[in-house]
Structures are given as C-alpha cells and as structure tokens.
Write a protein that holds these residues in place. Structure first.
Motif, short mmCIF file in Angstrom:
data_model
loop_
_atom_site.label_atom_id
_atom_site.label_comp_id
_atom_site.label_asym_id
_atom_site.label_seq_id
_atom_site.Cartn_x
_atom_site.Cartn_y
_atom_site.Cartn_z
N SER A 142 -4.81 -0.23 9.98
CA SER A 142 -6.09 0.42 9.89
C SER A 142 -5.84 1.23 8.65
N VAL A 143 -6.63 1.10 7.66
CA VAL A 143 -6.29 1.64 6.33
C VAL A 143 -7.50 2.10 5.72
N ASP A 144 -8.08 3.42 5.51
CA ASP A 144 -9.22 3.92 5.28
C ASP A 144 -9.00 4.47 3.71
N TYR A 145 -9.88 3.88 2.73
CA TYR A 145 -9.90 4.19 1.51
C TYR A 145 -11.36 4.87 0.78
N SER A 146 -12.10 5.10 1.92
CA SER A 146 -13.48 5.62 1.91
C SER A 146 -13.73 6.97 0.95
N ALA A 147 -12.41 7.86 0.94
CA ALA A 147 -12.48 8.95 0.21
C ALA A 147 -12.37 8.75 -1.29
N ASN A 180 -4.43 8.99 5.01
CA ASN A 180 -3.34 9.13 3.82
C ASN A 180 -3.30 8.19 2.66
N ALA A 181 -4.16 7.04 3.08
CA ALA A 181 -4.06 5.94 2.10
C ALA A 181 -4.61 6.38 0.82
N ILE A 182 -3.56 5.78 -0.20
CA ILE A 182 -4.00 6.06 -1.60
C ILE A 182 -4.47 4.67 -2.34
N LEU A 183 -5.95 4.88 -2.90
CA LEU A 183 -6.14 3.58 -3.41
C LEU A 183 -5.56 3.76 -4.92
N CYS A 184 -4.92 2.70 -5.42
CA CYS A 184 -4.06 2.69 -6.65
C CYS A 184 -3.84 1.35 -7.10
N SER A 185 -3.48 1.16 -8.20
CA SER A 185 -3.08 -0.11 -8.94
C SER A 185 -1.77 0.13 -9.82
N GLY A 186 -1.04 -0.98 -10.06
CA GLY A 186 -0.05 -0.98 -11.07
C GLY A 186 1.44 -0.28 -10.37
N ILE A 187 1.45 -0.58 -9.13
CA ILE A 187 2.68 -0.02 -8.33
C ILE A 187 3.93 -0.52 -8.94
N SER A 188 4.93 0.25 -9.37
CA SER A 188 5.98 -0.18 -10.03
C SER A 188 7.06 0.58 -9.28
N PRO A 189 7.78 -0.14 -8.20
CA PRO A 189 8.97 0.63 -7.29
C PRO A 189 10.24 0.74 -7.70
N VAL A 236 10.51 17.22 4.93
CA VAL A 236 10.65 16.98 6.37
C VAL A 236 9.18 15.94 6.36
N ASP A 237 9.39 14.85 6.94
CA ASP A 237 8.32 13.69 7.00
C ASP A 237 7.14 14.17 7.75
N PRO A 238 5.91 14.31 7.35
CA PRO A 238 4.68 14.94 7.96
C PRO A 238 3.93 13.57 8.76
N THR A 239 4.59 12.31 8.54
CA THR A 239 3.98 11.10 9.05
C THR A 239 2.71 10.88 8.60
N PRO A 240 2.34 10.23 7.39
CA PRO A 240 1.27 9.97 6.78
C PRO A 240 0.68 8.71 7.49
N THR A 241 -0.60 8.49 7.51
CA THR A 241 -1.31 7.32 8.40
C THR A 241 -2.11 6.58 7.42
N GLY A 242 -2.26 5.32 7.51
CA GLY A 242 -3.40 4.75 6.85
C GLY A 242 -4.63 5.15 6.93
N ALA A 243 -4.95 5.71 8.10
CA ALA A 243 -6.38 6.17 8.42
C ALA A 243 -6.67 7.37 7.53
N LEU A 272 0.92 -1.34 0.03
CA LEU A 272 0.09 -0.04 -0.13
C LEU A 272 0.95 1.22 0.03
N ILE A 273 0.35 2.44 -0.35
CA ILE A 273 1.02 3.61 -0.60
C ILE A 273 0.19 4.54 0.33
N LEU A 274 0.94 5.55 1.10
CA LEU A 274 0.40 6.56 1.97
C LEU A 274 1.04 7.75 1.31
N ALA A 275 0.31 9.01 1.32
CA ALA A 275 1.01 10.13 0.80
C ALA A 275 0.38 11.47 1.35
N LYS A 276 1.23 12.27 2.01
CA LYS A 276 0.78 13.46 2.45
C LYS A 276 1.71 14.64 2.02
N THR A 277 0.91 15.75 1.85
CA THR A 277 1.57 17.16 1.66
C THR A 277 2.62 17.29 2.81
#
Length: 310
Positions: free
Chosen positions: A169-174, A29-38, A20-27, A9-14
């Motif tokens: 805990s991961v929230d994709y409801s948005a 800042n979770a990003i619903l995505c596909s095709g992850i290529s790291p 400086v890490d703003p500490t994204p959380t699963g609740a 899974l991917i989390l992203a936060k401005t």
C-alpha cells in the motif's frame, strides 16, 4: 528473475533521535519522485600495499562506507494554504527550518544548528536499502514548458540490503499535480527590481555534506553552505538596466520567482541579497539572451534564501 529499475520507490521520515530508524511506511511516508540515482555502497578502501618477491596486487580493506541517493521531486504546494507539503521533511533535512502559519503559508528558511535528519527506505523491486541519519542538499530548476523540480542528494549511514517486498500500500495523495512553467502558471519573477522574458531559473543551496567516520561514532554533518543560482532572460538596453555596472560595483539586490496561481499550490523562491557575476550572451530562437550567475548572501543570517508555499 531480473530486478526492474522502474519498480522502485522511496520512503522518508524525520528521525526523532539521530540515526534511529523511525520506520517510514508506504501509507504515510512515500515520496513521489523521478530520476532516482542510487549509490547505496559508496566506500573507501585502504590498500595493504604489501611487498613480496613477486608482482601482484594486495588486498583492499574496507575503511568507510556510506549510502548516497539522488532523486527529483516536483515543486508543488500541499493543496491547502498553511499546510506543509509532503516534501517538507526532505527540505528540513537539507538544513531548512519550517514555519507554518495556519491558513496562510509555510515558510522554509536555512538553519545553522539542530539540523533535522531523515531515515530513507529505498526499495528496488523487492530489495530494501535502509539509510539512516540522512542529511543532504537540494537545488531548484525551472524553465519554460518544463515541470519545476527540486533535485535532492542525500547521504546516510549504510545498512546491508535485505530481500524485502515493496510495500503493498503506497499513498501519494499528498503530492499535488504540478503546473508546467509558463507565462500563465509562472506569473512573476524579478532580479534587482527588473523583469523580462525569462528562459531559465535555478538555485543551488550547495550544502557541504560531510560523512564523518570516527572510532565509536559516525554521522552525516552539514558544515557550510554557499548558495548560488543562475538566470537567463532577454537582453535589455543599458538605459533600462546597466547590468555590467551592477556587476562591476558588486551591488546586491533581491531575486524572486513565483510559480503557481491557485492558493495551496503557489511556491515562491526568493533571496534578499543576490550578487551578480559571470554574464554571458546566448542565442535563443535568434533573440539575444543574457545569462548571469548569482551568489546568494545572508542579510542578517539564516535568511539568504526562502521557500514560501502558500
């Protein structure tokens, strides 16, 4: 035990302060995505290239290292007109400004200065990669019977991975359920004032994303952009529209595509000055299709493309 690629899974936060890490959380800042290529350790090395009285290689010394991450996000609204979609922070980190008009729409247009950045956490089955200072580029793709998507590519600062359990805990409801591109769900598109049955539409923002490694500082910068696009549609008569003359004259005109019909889940991609080039014919189910490339040109500046969510 082997790691599972799908258990990711991917989390992203401005970021408030660059890098400086703003500490994204699963609740939150979770990003619903596909095709992850790291590519979490994209490195440059320097060869010592030593001369010795025998054959053999020299050591490679690490000169620079960064992280790169690509993934797709479905093109949907937030569910409520005038509320920013959950993918907004990603688009802003691709050099877009965000203008929110309450109860009406959210408009994203390119910016040149003060480009936001995000911190991205990429979890891979209990392995955590942190990318700070991330900026990137994005493209949009739409075709019949497919889910319209945004394809992101981010570059960020490298951090050594750690053994860290995926968030419990991961929230994709948005993120809204997407609508497949079709006559019903994609009601309007036009190019230079013309429309016709269309089979492909794409736009690539094409940011120049540069990782700068200096003594005392490192950063990811967006130094330029040259947005392009392409459209494939049924070939019409010269009397209807002489595309060849339009190309020869170097004319520009607007291009627009609207996907979605219900308020809160309508997305409009538009550009005021699109120049057409490289026409070619395609055979689709026996029908002649015209495919053209587009160059999206600024009108007054920072306005060569807009993404409106309403």
């Amino acid at each position: 035990m082997a790691k599972r690629m799908r258990n990711a899974l991917i989390l992203a936060k401005t970021e408030t302060t660059y890098g400086v890490d703003p500490t994204p959380t699963g609740a939150a800042n979770a990003i619903l995505c596909s095709g992850i290529s790291p590519n979490m350790m994209s490195a440059e090395f320097v060869d010592r290239d030593l001369q010795r009285p025998y054959l053999g290689a020299s050591e490679q010394l690490l000169a620079s290292v960064k992280s790169e991450l690509e993934f797709d996000v479905e093109l949907t609204g937030s569910g409520t007109a005038g509320v920013a979609p959950a993918w907004g922070p990603l688009l802003k980190a691709c050099a877009f400004g965000e203008t929110v008009t309450e109860s009406t729409d959210v408009v994203y247009k390119p910016v040149t200065d003060n480009i936001p950045s995000v911190t991205i956490f990429y979890y891979l089955d209990g392995l955590l990669h942190k990318m700070s200072g991330c900026r990137g580029t994005v493209s949009f793709e739409l075709s019949p019977k497919g889910i319209p998507k945004m394809k992101f590519k981010f570059t960020g600062k490298y951090t050594e991975p750690t053994d860290t359990s995926n968030p419990s805990s991961v929230d994709y409801s948005a993120f809204q359920v997407p609508k497949v591109a079709s006559t019903l769900n994609t009601p309007v598109w036009s190019l230079h004032g013309q429309t016709a049955p269309m089979s492909e539409f794409s736009v690539d923002v094409a940011n120049d994303v540069i990782y700068r490694e200096l003594i005392g500082a490192s950063s990811v910068e967006i130094t330029n952009r040259k947005p392009t696009g392409s459209v494939t549609f049924e070939l019409n008569s010269i009397a209807t529209k002489n595309w060849y003359q339009t190309i020869a004259d170097g004319d520009t005109g607007s291009v627009s595509m609207t996907h979605g019909t219900v308020a809160g889940n309508i997305v409009v991609i538009s550009a005021p000055k699109a120049q057409i080039y490289s026409p070619s014919y395609k055979d689709e189910d026996g029908n002649a299709m015209l495919s053209v490339s587009l160059s999206l040109i600024p009108d007054e500046g920072n306005d060569e493309i807009s993404i409106t969510v309403k």
